[in-house]
Design a protein around this motif. Structure first.
Motif, PDB file in Angstrom:
ATOM      1  N   SER A   1      32.925  35.635  48.163  1.00  0.00           N
ATOM      2  CA  SER A   1      32.197  34.688  46.490  1.00  0.00           C
ATOM      3  C   SER A   1      33.127  34.999  45.370  1.00  0.00           C
ATOM      4  O   SER A   1      34.286  36.409  46.094  1.00  0.00           O
ATOM      5  CB  SER A   1      31.034  34.956  46.042  1.00  0.00           C
ATOM      6  N   PHE A   2      33.556  34.581  44.278  1.00  0.00           N
ATOM      7  CA  PHE A   2      34.570  35.403  43.534  1.00  0.00           C
ATOM      8  C   PHE A   2      34.500  36.229  42.856  1.00  0.00           C
ATOM      9  O   PHE A   2      35.394  37.153  42.750  1.00  0.00           O
ATOM     10  CB  PHE A   2      34.660  34.345  42.455  1.00  0.00           C
ATOM     11  N   GLU A   3      32.849  37.071  43.287  1.00  0.00           N
ATOM     12  CA  GLU A   3      32.817  38.455  42.598  1.00  0.00           C
ATOM     13  C   GLU A   3      32.927  39.088  43.165  1.00  0.00           C
ATOM     14  O   GLU A   3      33.862  40.451  43.596  1.00  0.00           O
ATOM     15  CB  GLU A   3      31.119  38.648  42.632  1.00  0.00           C
ATOM     16  N   GLU A   4      32.921  39.197  45.416  1.00  0.00           N
ATOM     17  CA  GLU A   4      33.193  39.649  46.318  1.00  0.00           C
ATOM     18  C   GLU A   4      34.720  40.096  46.487  1.00  0.00           C
ATOM     19  O   GLU A   4      35.176  41.349  46.417  1.00  0.00           O
ATOM     20  CB  GLU A   4      32.877  39.123  47.710  1.00  0.00           C
ATOM     21  N   LEU A   5      35.812  38.957  45.485  1.00  0.00           N
ATOM     22  CA  LEU A   5      37.216  38.990  45.549  1.00  0.00           C
ATOM     23  C   LEU A   5      37.336  39.707  44.715  1.00  0.00           C
ATOM     24  O   LEU A   5      38.401  40.896  44.279  1.00  0.00           O
ATOM     25  CB  LEU A   5      37.623  37.616  45.405  1.00  0.00           C
TER      26      LEU A   5
ATOM     27  N   GLU B   1      42.498  43.994  39.839  1.00  0.00           N
ATOM     28  CA  GLU B   1      43.167  44.035  39.026  1.00  0.00           C
ATOM     29  C   GLU B   1      45.173  43.775  39.435  1.00  0.00           C
ATOM     30  O   GLU B   1      45.656  43.488  39.244  1.00  0.00           O
ATOM     31  CB  GLU B   1      43.746  45.417  37.709  1.00  0.00           C
ATOM     32  N   LYS B   2      44.360  44.385  41.335  1.00  0.00           N
ATOM     33  CA  LYS B   2      46.401  44.104  42.258  1.00  0.00           C
ATOM     34  C   LYS B   2      46.166  42.615  41.666  1.00  0.00           C
ATOM     35  O   LYS B   2      47.120  42.372  42.392  1.00  0.00           O
ATOM     36  CB  LYS B   2      44.945  44.411  43.324  1.00  0.00           C
ATOM     37  N   GLY B   3      45.330  41.562  41.835  1.00  0.00           N
ATOM     38  CA  GLY B   3      46.248  40.501  42.071  1.00  0.00           C
ATOM     39  C   GLY B   3      46.725  39.580  41.694  1.00  0.00           C
ATOM     40  O   GLY B   3      46.869  40.276  40.197  1.00  0.00           O
TER      41      GLY B   3
END
Length: 85
Positions: free
Chosen positions: A70-74, A80-82
């Motif tokens: 899910s978005f939360e897990e990602l 902040e690395k994304g």
């Protein structure tokens, strides 16, 4: 008794030395030795192929797990690395 032991010890190394001089290649015929080398190389190639398949499988499974997150897990995992785009 000590003299007998010393005599036995002195005869043993001479037989070991003659055995050490003979190698497996010397004891086997050339065709058998060639077959053994071919088998060794084929087994090594097979093992390497298996390891590559296992790595590819792990990478695929990792991508599938990320795909199903899910978005939360990602967000928790990457934070902040994304990338910002």
């Amino acid at each position: 008794m000590k003299k007998k032991r010393k005599q036995n010890q002195s005869t043993q190394p001479t037989t070991k030395q003659s055995d050490e001089r003979l190698t497996l290649k010397d004891q086997l015929s050339e065709s058998v030795f060639t077959k053994l080398l071919e088998t060794k190389s084929s087994l090594t190639a097979e093992q390497q192929r298996r390891e590559e398949e296992e790595q590819a499988k792990k990478l695929f499974e990792k991508k599938q797990r990320e795909k199903n997150m899910s978005f939360e897990e990602l967000l928790d995992q990457y934070g902040e690395k994304g990338s910002k785009f």
